[in-house]
Scaffold this active site. Structure first.
Site, PDB file in Angstrom:
ATOM      1  N   SER A 174      -5.676   3.527   4.743  1.00 33.05           N
ATOM      2  CA  SER A 174      -5.169   2.781   3.585  1.00 33.05           C
ATOM      3  C   SER A 174      -6.291   2.103   2.823  1.00 33.05           C
ATOM      4  CB  SER A 174      -4.127   1.740   4.031  1.00 33.05           C
ATOM      5  OG  SER A 174      -3.371   1.279   2.941  1.00 33.05           O
TER       6      SER A 174
ATOM      7  N   LYS B  33       0.131   3.791  -2.733  1.00 36.25           N
ATOM      8  CA  LYS B  33      -0.877   4.851  -2.691  1.00 36.25           C
ATOM      9  C   LYS B  33      -0.251   6.257  -2.664  1.00 36.25           C
ATOM     10  CE  LYS B  33      -4.527   2.091  -0.492  1.00 36.25           C
ATOM     11  NZ  LYS B  33      -3.904   0.799  -0.166  1.00 36.25           N
TER      12      LYS B  33
ATOM     13  N   SER C 272       0.792  -1.235   0.000  1.00 37.51           N
ATOM     14  CA  SER C 272       0.000   0.000   0.000  1.00 37.51           C
ATOM     15  C   SER C 272       0.821   1.281   0.000  1.00 37.51           C
ATOM     16  CB  SER C 272      -0.944   0.012   1.207  1.00 37.51           C
ATOM     17  OG  SER C 272      -2.043  -0.835   0.969  1.00 37.51           O
TER      18      SER C 272
END
Length: 443
Positions: free
Chosen positions: A126, A68, A65
Site C-alpha cells: 500500500s 488505490k 487506501s
C-alpha cells in the site's frame, strides 16, 4: 316500393350498427447470527452478481487506501506496456508525503522502475509513494489531472456517491465512496491485467531480495496474518487512516466453485485512546465463512418445466395453453431453503387467442423470498397451437348476434316487418273491397 326500400334500409342499418362497441363499466439481505463491526458492508457473489448481505451499502465512507484500486485502473488503462514502460521516481514527488505518516514502499528518488514494479509497490505494501509517482507520470506531471481521470472513471462505472481528491487515500473530507460503489470499481479492476495476480501476492521481491514488498492484507498472509488469516481469501486491498476512516477492506475469497467479493468499511479504529482489532477483517472473514457454509446456488425456476396454463381461444379440441419460463433462473439462497418454497406471483391474461407459436411471450412470473423480490421472468408458450377458422367464424357470428346494438336493431327490424305486414294486410283488404264495389256496380 316505398315500404320495400324502407325495409332494406333498416336491415343495412341493423348490420352496420351491430359492429359499434358499447360502453362497458370500468370496472434480498439474508440474516446472520454474528455481530458486524463495520459501518458499511456489501457482500456479493461474483458468479451470479447477487448481493447476499448488505449493511448501509450506500452510506458515504472514507475509503483510505482502498482508493488505490481506482488508481490501479487509471494507470493500467493509460499505459499499454506495463512491463517495459519505465518511470523515474522524482524526489519532489516523494517529498509531498513528508510528515503524513504514510505507508510507503520505500521508493528512492532518482531510481527508475517499470510500471509493473510500481503497481506491486502500490497494491502489496500500500505504497502512497508509488501512488503519487504513478499519478504524476500518467497525469502528465499533474496529479490534479490524474484525480480528474479517477472521478471521470467513477462516473463511467456507475458510481453515484464517489469523489476522489488524491490517488492514495489520505484523509480529505471531500474524498469518499460507498461500499456499493467500491464493489463496482473492484469488479471492473478484476478484469484488468495483473490485478488479481498482484493483489493476491503476500510477498514480492520485484525490487530485489533486500527490498521485499509485504502485503498489508492479513486475510491472505498465513505467516503474519494471525487470527485474521483465512485460507480461502484471495485478495485484495486494505485501508486505514486511523479514526478518520476506521478500518477498511476490499476482500475476495473462493471456495468449492463459489467466489465472493466483500466490502467492509468504517470499522472503529480506536476506543478510549486504545487501538482496536481490525473489525473490517474480522467481518470479512466471518461473512465469507457464513456464505460458504450457509448459502448455495439454487435453481428456482427451470425453462424446461411447465409452470402454469392459460385458457386459449379458437383452437380446435384445445382449451388450455401450457406455459414455461423463457429462461431458467438461479439465485443464492440459504442451504435449507428449497426452490418450491419460493413465492411465485403470476401475471397472466385470462385467455389468449390462437394461433400461438412456441416461445411467444404470454405473461410474467415474479419470484419472491421473505418479502424480497428476486426477479421477474417472462412466461412463454410451451407449444404451438393453430387457429380454427370455423371457431373464429362462429365467434364472429356470436359477437354480432349478442351485440346490444344488433339486438336493438333486430328488434326494430322485426317491429318494422310487423308494421309492414299489418300495412300490407290492410292494403290488400282495401284492394279486395274496391274490387267488390266495382263488381257490384256493374251488376
Amino acid at each position: 316500393m316505398k315500404l320495400k326500400s324502407f325495409f332494406i334500409f333498416s336491415l343495412v342499418f341493423c348490420i352496420l350498427f351491430s359492429s359499434i362497441p358499447m360502453n362497458k363499466a370500468s370496472a434480498i439481505s439474508y440474516s446472520i447470527d454474528f455481530d458486524i463491526n463495520s459501518k458499511s458492508v456489501y457482500l456479493v457473489n461474483l458468479d451470479t452478481g447477487i448481493s447476499v448481505y448488505e449493511k448501509d451499502k450506500d452510506k458515504k465512507c472514507y475509503p483510505a487506501s482502498t482508493t488505490k484500486i481506482m488508481t490501479y485502473i487509471i494507470v493500467t488503462e493509460n499505459i499499454k506496456d506495463l512491463d517495459n514502460t519505465k518511470v523515474t521516481v522524482k524526489q519532489s514527488i516523494l517529498n509531498r508525503l513528508n510528515g503524513t505518516g504514510s505507508s510507503t514502499a520505500g521508493l528512492i528518488g532518482g531510481e527508475t522502475l517499470t510500471v509493473t514494479q510500481l503497481l506491486n509497490c502500490l497494491m502489496i505494501p500500500s505504497g502512497n509513494d508509488a501512488a503519487l509517482v504513478l499519478a504524476d507520470y500518467v497525469g502528465g506531471g499533474s496529479i490534479t489531472n490524474f484525480v480528474k481521470m479517477m472521478n471521470k472513471k467513477a462516473k463511467e462505472l456507475g458510481c453515484e456517491n464517489t469523489h476522489f481528491m488524491n490517488p492514495h487515500g489520505l484523509h480529505d473530507p471531500d474524498h469518499y465512496t460507498t461500499a456499493s460503489d467500491l464493489a463496482k470499481i473492484t469488479e471492473y479492476a478484476m478484469t484488468l491485467p495483473k490485478f488479481t495476480e498482484i493483489t493476491s501476492t503476500t510477498v514480492s521481491d520485484c525490487l530485489g531480495e533486500d527490498r521485499p514488498l509485504i502485503t498489508t492484507n492479513s486475510l491472505i498472509d498465513e505467516v503474519r496474518g494471525g487470527d485474521y488469516f483465512y485460507k480461502y481469501a484471495t485478495g485484495t486491498k486494505t485501508g486505514c487512516t486511523g479514526d478518520d476512516s476506521g478500518y477498511c477492506l476490499v476482500s475476495t475469497a473462493v471456495y468449492e466453485g463459489y467466489s465472493y467479493l466483500c466490502i467492509t468499511l468504517g470499522a472503529d479504529y480506536s476506543k478510549n485512546g486504545e487501538q482496536l482489532e481490525n473489525g473490517a477483517m474480522k467481518d470479512a472473514k466471518n461473512l465469507f465463512r457464513w456464505a460458504f457454509t450457509s448459502l448455495q446456488l439454487t435453481t428456482v425456476i427451470d425453462e424446461k418445466t411447465i409452470v402454469d396454463e392459460v385458457n386459449i381461444n379458437f383452437a380446435w379440441g384445445k382449451d388450455r395453453l401450457k406455459l414455461s419460463p423463457a429462461t431458467s433462473y438461479s439465485t443464492i439462497l440459504p442451504s435449507d431453503i428449497k426452490a418450491s418454497s419460493i413465492d411465485k406471483v403470476y401475471h397472466l391474461p385470462e385467455s389468449v387467442n390462437a394461433p400461438v407459436k412456441a416461445g411467444d411471450k404470454i405473461g410474467t412470473v415474479t419470484l419472491k423470498y421473505a418479502n424480497n423480490e428476486l426477479a421477474t421472468v417472462d412466461l412463454v408458450a410451451a407449444e404451438t397451437i393453430d387457429q380454427s377458422d370455423l371457431l373464429v367464424a362462429m365467434d364472429g357470428i356470436g359477437k354480432v348476434v349478442s351485440n346490444p346494438w344488433f339486438i336493438v336493431c333486430a328488434s326494430l327490424l322485426v317491429l318494422l316487418v310487423i308494421i309492414y305486414i299489418i300495412i300490407l294486410t290492410i292494403y290488400s283488404k282495401r284492394c279486395r273491397n274496391r274490387r267488390k264495389v266495382k263488381t257490384y256496380r256493374r251488376m
